[in-house]
Write a protein that holds these residues in place. Sequence first.
Motif, mmCIF file in Angstrom:
data_model
loop_
_atom_site.group_PDB
_atom_site.id
_atom_site.type_symbol
_atom_site.label_atom_id
_atom_site.label_comp_id
_atom_site.label_asym_id
_atom_site.label_seq_id
_atom_site.Cartn_x
_atom_site.Cartn_y
_atom_site.Cartn_z
ATOM 1 N N PRO A 159 -3.167 15.184 -34.000
ATOM 2 C CA PRO A 159 -4.267 15.277 -32.717
ATOM 3 C C PRO A 159 -3.374 14.658 -31.721
ATOM 4 C CG PRO A 159 -5.316 14.646 -34.983
ATOM 5 C CD PRO A 159 -3.887 14.439 -35.129
ATOM 6 N N GLY A 160 -3.663 15.353 -30.539
ATOM 7 C CA GLY A 160 -3.482 14.615 -29.302
ATOM 8 C C GLY A 160 -1.995 14.981 -28.769
ATOM 9 N N LEU A 161 -1.278 15.316 -29.740
ATOM 10 C CA LEU A 161 0.203 15.747 -29.424
ATOM 11 C C LEU A 161 0.193 17.073 -28.234
ATOM 12 C CD1 LEU A 161 3.459 15.150 -29.706
ATOM 13 C CD2 LEU A 161 3.232 16.926 -31.511
ATOM 14 N N ARG A 162 0.937 16.764 -27.211
ATOM 15 C CA ARG A 162 1.065 17.846 -26.097
ATOM 16 C C ARG A 162 2.352 18.553 -26.332
ATOM 17 N NH1 ARG A 162 -1.879 15.835 -20.605
ATOM 18 N NH2 ARG A 162 -3.665 15.054 -21.604
ATOM 19 N N MET A 163 3.427 17.520 -26.464
ATOM 20 C CA MET A 163 4.812 18.161 -26.817
ATOM 21 C C MET A 163 5.668 17.326 -27.364
ATOM 22 S SD MET A 163 6.901 17.635 -22.834
ATOM 23 C CE MET A 163 8.463 18.201 -23.659
ATOM 24 N N ALA A 164 6.747 17.826 -28.178
ATOM 25 C CA ALA A 164 7.904 17.014 -28.691
ATOM 26 C C ALA A 164 8.944 17.645 -28.872
ATOM 27 C CB ALA A 164 7.398 16.576 -30.111
ATOM 28 N N LEU A 165 10.099 16.984 -28.894
ATOM 29 C CA LEU A 165 11.421 17.546 -28.868
ATOM 30 C C LEU A 165 12.394 16.790 -29.380
ATOM 31 C CD1 LEU A 165 13.319 18.400 -25.784
ATOM 32 C CD2 LEU A 165 11.029 17.082 -25.589
ATOM 33 N N GLY A 166 13.518 16.970 -29.954
ATOM 34 C CA GLY A 166 14.627 16.080 -30.342
ATOM 35 C C GLY A 166 15.777 15.928 -29.291
ATOM 36 N N ILE A 167 16.099 14.835 -28.932
ATOM 37 C CA ILE A 167 17.047 14.550 -28.057
ATOM 38 C C ILE A 167 18.099 13.862 -28.598
ATOM 39 C CG2 ILE A 167 15.543 14.552 -26.115
ATOM 40 C CD1 ILE A 167 15.471 11.694 -26.090
ATOM 41 N N GLY A 168 19.430 13.799 -28.066
ATOM 42 C CA GLY A 168 20.575 13.218 -28.729
ATOM 43 C C GLY A 168 21.951 13.179 -27.662
ATOM 44 N N GLU A 169 22.536 12.497 -27.858
ATOM 45 C CA GLU A 169 23.943 12.241 -27.029
ATOM 46 C C GLU A 169 24.982 13.091 -27.923
ATOM 47 O OE1 GLU A 169 23.943 7.697 -26.378
ATOM 48 O OE2 GLU A 169 22.410 8.684 -27.565
ATOM 49 N N ALA A 170 24.772 13.320 -29.202
ATOM 50 C CA ALA A 170 25.589 13.922 -29.934
ATOM 51 C C ALA A 170 24.830 14.867 -31.089
ATOM 52 C CB ALA A 170 26.697 12.875 -30.861
ATOM 53 N N PRO A 171 25.437 15.770 -31.765
ATOM 54 C CA PRO A 171 24.536 16.545 -32.885
ATOM 55 C C PRO A 171 24.431 15.632 -34.091
ATOM 56 C CG PRO A 171 26.507 17.850 -31.877
ATOM 57 C CD PRO A 171 26.677 16.383 -31.451
ATOM 58 N N LEU A 172 25.267 14.653 -34.415
ATOM 59 C CA LEU A 172 24.842 13.877 -35.447
ATOM 60 C C LEU A 172 25.298 12.264 -35.220
ATOM 61 C CD1 LEU A 172 27.033 15.822 -38.207
ATOM 62 C CD2 LEU A 172 24.637 15.695 -38.016
ATOM 63 N N GLY A 173 24.256 11.509 -35.946
ATOM 64 C CA GLY A 173 24.218 10.291 -35.877
ATOM 65 C C GLY A 173 23.872 9.467 -34.736
ATOM 66 N N LEU A 174 23.299 10.263 -33.818
ATOM 67 C CA LEU A 174 22.640 9.656 -32.703
ATOM 68 C C LEU A 174 21.427 10.504 -32.619
ATOM 69 C CD1 LEU A 174 25.469 9.330 -29.999
ATOM 70 C CD2 LEU A 174 24.588 7.625 -31.372
ATOM 71 N N GLN A 175 20.073 9.822 -33.058
ATOM 72 C CA GLN A 175 18.939 10.525 -32.934
ATOM 73 C C GLN A 175 17.843 10.097 -32.063
ATOM 74 O OE1 GLN A 175 19.289 13.010 -35.534
ATOM 75 N NE2 GLN A 175 21.411 11.997 -36.273
ATOM 76 N N GLY A 176 17.069 11.009 -31.718
ATOM 77 C CA GLY A 176 16.207 10.872 -30.713
ATOM 78 C C GLY A 176 14.906 11.527 -30.570
ATOM 79 N N THR A 177 14.022 11.264 -30.077
ATOM 80 C CA THR A 177 12.761 11.994 -29.877
ATOM 81 C C THR A 177 11.995 11.828 -28.598
ATOM 82 O OG1 THR A 177 11.190 10.798 -30.894
ATOM 83 C CG2 THR A 177 12.204 12.088 -32.155
ATOM 84 N N PHE A 178 11.669 12.755 -27.889
ATOM 85 C CA PHE A 178 10.772 12.575 -26.730
ATOM 86 C C PHE A 178 9.508 13.382 -27.043
ATOM 87 C CE2 PHE A 178 8.925 14.194 -22.763
ATOM 88 C CZ PHE A 178 8.851 12.864 -21.928
ATOM 89 N N SER A 179 8.195 12.577 -26.728
ATOM 90 C CA SER A 179 7.023 13.133 -27.287
ATOM 91 C C SER A 179 5.942 12.940 -26.011
ATOM 92 C CB SER A 179 6.555 12.987 -28.408
ATOM 93 O OG SER A 179 6.380 11.463 -28.624
ATOM 94 N N VAL A 180 4.913 13.664 -25.879
ATOM 95 C CA VAL A 180 3.929 13.478 -24.733
ATOM 96 C C VAL A 180 2.544 13.570 -25.362
ATOM 97 C CG1 VAL A 180 2.523 14.125 -22.677
ATOM 98 C CG2 VAL A 180 5.395 14.077 -23.032
ATOM 99 N N TRP A 181 1.638 12.650 -25.309
ATOM 100 C CA TRP A 181 0.144 12.665 -26.014
ATOM 101 C C TRP A 181 -0.704 12.173 -25.232
ATOM 102 C CZ3 TRP A 181 0.682 12.254 -31.271
ATOM 103 C CH2 TRP A 181 1.819 12.078 -32.026
ATOM 104 N N ASP A 182 -1.907 12.735 -25.463
ATOM 105 C CA ASP A 182 -2.948 12.680 -24.686
ATOM 106 C C ASP A 182 -3.245 11.155 -24.066
ATOM 107 O OD1 ASP A 182 -3.601 15.377 -25.022
ATOM 108 O OD2 ASP A 182 -5.238 15.338 -26.275
ATOM 109 N N SER A 183 -2.997 10.472 -24.913
ATOM 110 C CA SER A 183 -3.362 8.928 -24.669
ATOM 111 C C SER A 183 -2.710 8.006 -25.504
ATOM 112 C CB SER A 183 -5.172 8.764 -24.772
ATOM 113 O OG SER A 183 -5.104 9.053 -26.431
ATOM 114 N N SER A 184 -2.615 6.737 -25.059
ATOM 115 C CA SER A 184 -2.065 5.462 -26.149
ATOM 116 C C SER A 184 -2.689 5.775 -27.287
ATOM 117 C CB SER A 184 -2.218 4.256 -25.570
ATOM 118 O OG SER A 184 -1.187 4.299 -24.258
#
Length: 235
Positions: A159-184
């Motif tokens: 509940p409250g998730l607006r968007m989420a995607l994976g981000i990274g500088e390389a396909p393997l070994g460097l893992q990240g996410t960016f997500s936006v939520w309604d609130s803290s």
Amino acid sequence: MPHSESAVTTLHLWGVPGRAVPRAALRMASVRPALGRLPGLRFAKLLGTGDGRTFTVRDADPRRWGLLAVWDDDAAADALEDSPVAASWRRIADEEWAARLRPLAARGLWSGREPFGAPRPQRWDGPVAAVTRARLVLRRAARFWSAVPPVSADLHESPGLRMALGIGEAPLGLQGTFSVWDSSAALNAFAYDRAPHAAVVTRTAREGWYAEELFARLAVLSTRGTLDGTDPAAG
């Protein structure tokens, strides 16, 4: 990075048509010199993106690319919009989305640095973004990848998730996410109250999956543009 109330973070995402994918991949290297010359730039990472469901090469979306940057102030962030860096991406992109953010909390390192500094605790009642990034200990990567799918599935149902995607500088070994939520509160409920994520946090500490990790929470000050035809972060 020194503490500063005026520091501004931006995330740009560019969608490109299939025919422009090779040129987009080249942009990841070719725009670096111009990016490094922009005044007021404190930190920047050019990023590939994906759906973040397994954090393997299968997730990669070669038609969407990004730039996460931290600036001294709004004026420096504004200058990116009229820079050769942005112009270079816009020449090949058929879609663009951007967010302007202010760090609320951050811990950990990215490439040995604290990109968001040490923000003072502050109240924020609007939507929030979360940025996570980790560099895996490769000999433990298989256990990490096996643990990801249940957490990702639960994330996309939270509940409250607006968007989420994976981000990274390389396909393997460097893992990240960016997500936006309604609130803290919505972000906290996912991070601390939902069993799949809590289990992975426990295993991370016990099994030492990461050689480096970062978590940051940021106020979403504004967004513009679209991804797949809409602004995914809009309320």
